[in-house]
Design a protein around this motif. Structure first.
Motif, PDB file in Angstrom:
ATOM      1  N   ALA A  63       0.855  -1.186   0.000  1.00 43.32           N
ATOM      2  CA  ALA A  63       0.000   0.000   0.000  1.00 43.32           C
ATOM      3  C   ALA A  63       0.888   1.232   0.000  1.00 43.32           C
ATOM      4  O   ALA A  63       2.104   1.127   0.134  1.00 43.32           O
ATOM      5  N   CYS A  64       0.284   2.392  -0.146  1.00 43.21           N
ATOM      6  CA  CYS A  64       0.989   3.664  -0.073  1.00 43.21           C
ATOM      7  C   CYS A  64       0.429   4.446   1.110  1.00 43.21           C
ATOM      8  O   CYS A  64      -0.785   4.476   1.321  1.00 43.21           O
ATOM      9  N   VAL A  65       1.323   5.045   1.871  1.00 41.98           N
ATOM     10  CA  VAL A  65       0.950   5.773   3.082  1.00 41.98           C
ATOM     11  C   VAL A  65       1.459   7.208   2.955  1.00 41.98           C
ATOM     12  O   VAL A  65       2.574   7.427   2.475  1.00 41.98           O
ATOM     13  N   PRO A  66       0.671   8.189   3.372  1.00 42.15           N
ATOM     14  CA  PRO A  66       1.144   9.579   3.322  1.00 42.15           C
ATOM     15  C   PRO A  66       2.419   9.764   4.148  1.00 42.15           C
ATOM     16  O   PRO A  66       2.558   9.189   5.235  1.00 42.15           O
ATOM     17  N   ASP A  67       3.356  10.534   3.602  1.00 45.64           N
ATOM     18  CA  ASP A  67       4.584  10.851   4.340  1.00 45.64           C
ATOM     19  C   ASP A  67       4.225  11.386   5.719  1.00 45.64           C
ATOM     20  O   ASP A  67       3.257  12.129   5.876  1.00 45.64           O
ATOM     21  N   GLY A  68       4.990  10.990   6.723  1.00 46.95           N
ATOM     22  CA  GLY A  68       4.767  11.463   8.082  1.00 46.95           C
ATOM     23  C   GLY A  68       3.809  10.601   8.876  1.00 46.95           C
ATOM     24  O   GLY A  68       3.698  10.764  10.086  1.00 46.95           O
ATOM     25  N   GLU A  69       3.084   9.699   8.216  1.00 40.87           N
ATOM     26  CA  GLU A  69       2.175   8.798   8.929  1.00 40.87           C
ATOM     27  C   GLU A  69       2.824   7.430   9.089  1.00 40.87           C
ATOM     28  O   GLU A  69       3.600   6.992   8.252  1.00 40.87           O
ATOM     29  N   ALA A  70       2.464   6.734  10.172  1.00 38.20           N
ATOM     30  CA  ALA A  70       2.960   5.382  10.419  1.00 38.20           C
ATOM     31  C   ALA A  70       2.205   4.396   9.527  1.00 38.20           C
ATOM     32  O   ALA A  70       1.065   4.663   9.128  1.00 38.20           O
ATOM     33  N   PRO A  71       2.834   3.265   9.191  1.00 40.32           N
ATOM     34  CA  PRO A  71       2.115   2.252   8.411  1.00 40.32           C
ATOM     35  C   PRO A  71       0.885   1.761   9.180  1.00 40.32           C
ATOM     36  O   PRO A  71       0.906   1.680  10.402  1.00 40.32           O
ATOM     37  N   PRO A  72      -0.204   1.427   8.481  1.00 38.42           N
ATOM     38  CA  PRO A  72      -1.394   0.912   9.165  1.00 38.42           C
ATOM     39  C   PRO A  72      -1.118  -0.475   9.757  1.00 38.42           C
ATOM     40  O   PRO A  72      -0.147  -1.140   9.400  1.00 38.42           O
ATOM     41  N   LYS A  73      -1.984  -0.908  10.638  1.00 45.54           N
ATOM     42  CA  LYS A  73      -1.840  -2.221  11.280  1.00 45.54           C
ATOM     43  C   LYS A  73      -1.770  -3.300  10.191  1.00 45.54           C
ATOM     44  O   LYS A  73      -2.549  -3.290   9.242  1.00 45.54           O
ATOM     45  N   GLY A  74      -0.822  -4.219  10.348  1.00 41.97           N
ATOM     46  CA  GLY A  74      -0.640  -5.298   9.395  1.00 41.97           C
ATOM     47  C   GLY A  74       0.332  -4.967   8.276  1.00 41.97           C
ATOM     48  O   GLY A  74       0.593  -5.802   7.414  1.00 41.97           O
TER      49      GLY A  74
END
Length: 115
Positions: A63-74
């Motif tokens: 997946a792609c996550v916004p910079d500055g945010e932690a990866p989602p659970k899993g």
């Protein structure tokens, strides 16, 4: 009839004169910009601008996550130096058959979650 020398600066426009330095400079600048931006296309980037890729833990997926945010659970960040940057690059192909376990160790994708 007067014969025009190509190097004659007094020759009328459109008569075979060499292009001015500014025209040549503009052409070279345009080619340079085209070459530099061709390698920066976001069309085949793993994630869009302002995002980073993450990997599903213990199974296939990303997946792609916004910079500055932690990866989602899993999900977890890719191991350092093994982050895919473009679709089809070395690391993108590698992670098609691998993932990470809960300790961050690279493993083969388990058979039941593989394609």
């Amino acid at each position: 009839m007067r014969r025009i020398n190509r190097l004659d600066r007094s020759a009328p426009a459109g008569s075979g004169r060499r292009p001015s330095r500014s025209a040549v400079g503009l052409a070279l600048a345009s080619v340079t910009v085209a070459l530099l931006t061709a390698g920066c296309s976001t069309q085949d980037a793993a994630c869009g601008g302002g995002e980073y890729p993450v990997l599903a833990v213990g199974e296939a997926g990303s997946a792609c996550v916004p910079d500055g945010e932690a990866p989602p659970k899993g999900y977890a960040r890719y191991p350092k130096g093994k982050v895919p940057e473009h679709v089809g690059d070395k690391w993108d192909k590698y992670w098609e058959t691998h993932t990470v376990d809960e300790n961050g160790k690279a493993i083969d994708i388990p058979a039941e979650s593989g394609e």
